[in-house]
Design a protein around this motif. Sequence first.
Motif, mmCIF file in Angstrom:
data_model
loop_
_atom_site.group_PDB
_atom_site.id
_atom_site.type_symbol
_atom_site.label_atom_id
_atom_site.label_comp_id
_atom_site.label_asym_id
_atom_site.label_seq_id
_atom_site.Cartn_x
_atom_site.Cartn_y
_atom_site.Cartn_z
ATOM 1 N N ALA A 152 39.135 1.969 37.674
ATOM 2 C CA ALA A 152 38.532 2.805 36.627
ATOM 3 C C ALA A 152 38.024 4.139 37.174
ATOM 4 N N PHE A 153 37.777 4.185 38.467
ATOM 5 C CA PHE A 153 37.294 5.434 39.063
ATOM 6 C C PHE A 153 38.426 6.399 39.420
ATOM 7 N N LEU A 154 39.638 5.915 39.499
ATOM 8 C CA LEU A 154 40.741 6.746 39.973
ATOM 9 C C LEU A 154 40.982 7.993 39.124
ATOM 10 N N PRO A 155 40.891 7.926 37.792
ATOM 11 C CA PRO A 155 41.068 9.159 37.012
ATOM 12 C C PRO A 155 40.050 10.247 37.342
ATOM 13 N N ILE A 156 38.851 9.835 37.749
ATOM 14 C CA ILE A 156 37.830 10.817 38.135
ATOM 15 C C ILE A 156 38.273 11.575 39.390
ATOM 16 N N HIS A 195 49.773 10.693 44.427
ATOM 17 C CA HIS A 195 50.941 11.396 43.874
ATOM 18 C C HIS A 195 50.561 12.174 42.611
ATOM 19 N N LYS A 196 49.686 11.599 41.788
ATOM 20 C CA LYS A 196 49.234 12.316 40.597
ATOM 21 C C LYS A 196 48.477 13.585 40.989
ATOM 22 N N ILE A 197 47.692 13.479 42.036
ATOM 23 C CA ILE A 197 46.957 14.647 42.511
ATOM 24 C C ILE A 197 47.918 15.709 43.041
ATOM 25 N N LEU A 198 48.929 15.276 43.766
ATOM 26 C CA LEU A 198 49.926 16.222 44.278
ATOM 27 C C LEU A 198 50.660 16.917 43.145
ATOM 28 N N ASP A 199 50.889 16.213 42.059
ATOM 29 C CA ASP A 199 51.593 16.795 40.920
ATOM 30 C C ASP A 199 50.817 17.954 40.297
ATOM 31 N N LEU A 200 49.488 17.956 40.483
ATOM 32 C CA LEU A 200 48.673 19.050 39.948
ATOM 33 C C LEU A 200 48.842 20.332 40.762
#
Length: 215
Positions: A152-156, A195-200
């Motif tokens: 639950a913390f990962l989106p933050i 990977h989601k962070i890299l996509d930003l």
Amino acid sequence: MSNYQEIMDSLHSLANPEKVEFKKKKFGIIAKNSLGIYHADLKVLAKQLGRDSELAIRLFDSGIFEARILCSKIFDPKDLTYEQMDAWIPTFENWEICDSFCMGLFAKTPLASLKIYEWSSREPEFEKRAAFATLSSFCMAEKKAANETFEAFLPILVRESGDNRIYVKKAVNWALRSIGKRNVDLKQRALETAHKILDLDTKSGNWIARMPLEN
């Protein structure tokens, strides 16, 4: 030793102005009202004192930097309240005192989760760092929590990965790696988050995501 004045006398006897400058130059620790005492020496003193929340608050209220760190080490987590946590974090002026409270106190209480969410969107650098330093330590302190607690913390982490301030991005990276170290399933979730962070494609995000992927 439990007398307030005796403790203050002991702190002053350990004072070394040269250490104030050394910590500033070597570790980037800039603090008002600092006596120049190493963290290791404060840990020894804290062990001698044991838990004493009333004394801890008096030490914090002295305004002396090292007395405040000592507070974080002897305050009993059972006595902690949301109000006390919110009163303390605006006073954090560097990573040392921030991490001392987050690792030694905040992460050891069931109050941690809510404050991680709240503080993660704060603007001041060390208030925001407190969210992720607490999360990183909560990963180690909370042994029985289900994976969903940490997922639950990962989106933050994704949301705040664009903050390029050094002490924020280091803490976000620390939290991401700490979640991934809990077990194999959370490691996979942490890698997916990287990977989601890299996509930003932000400068700070690329830095944050690199280490989890390389490890």
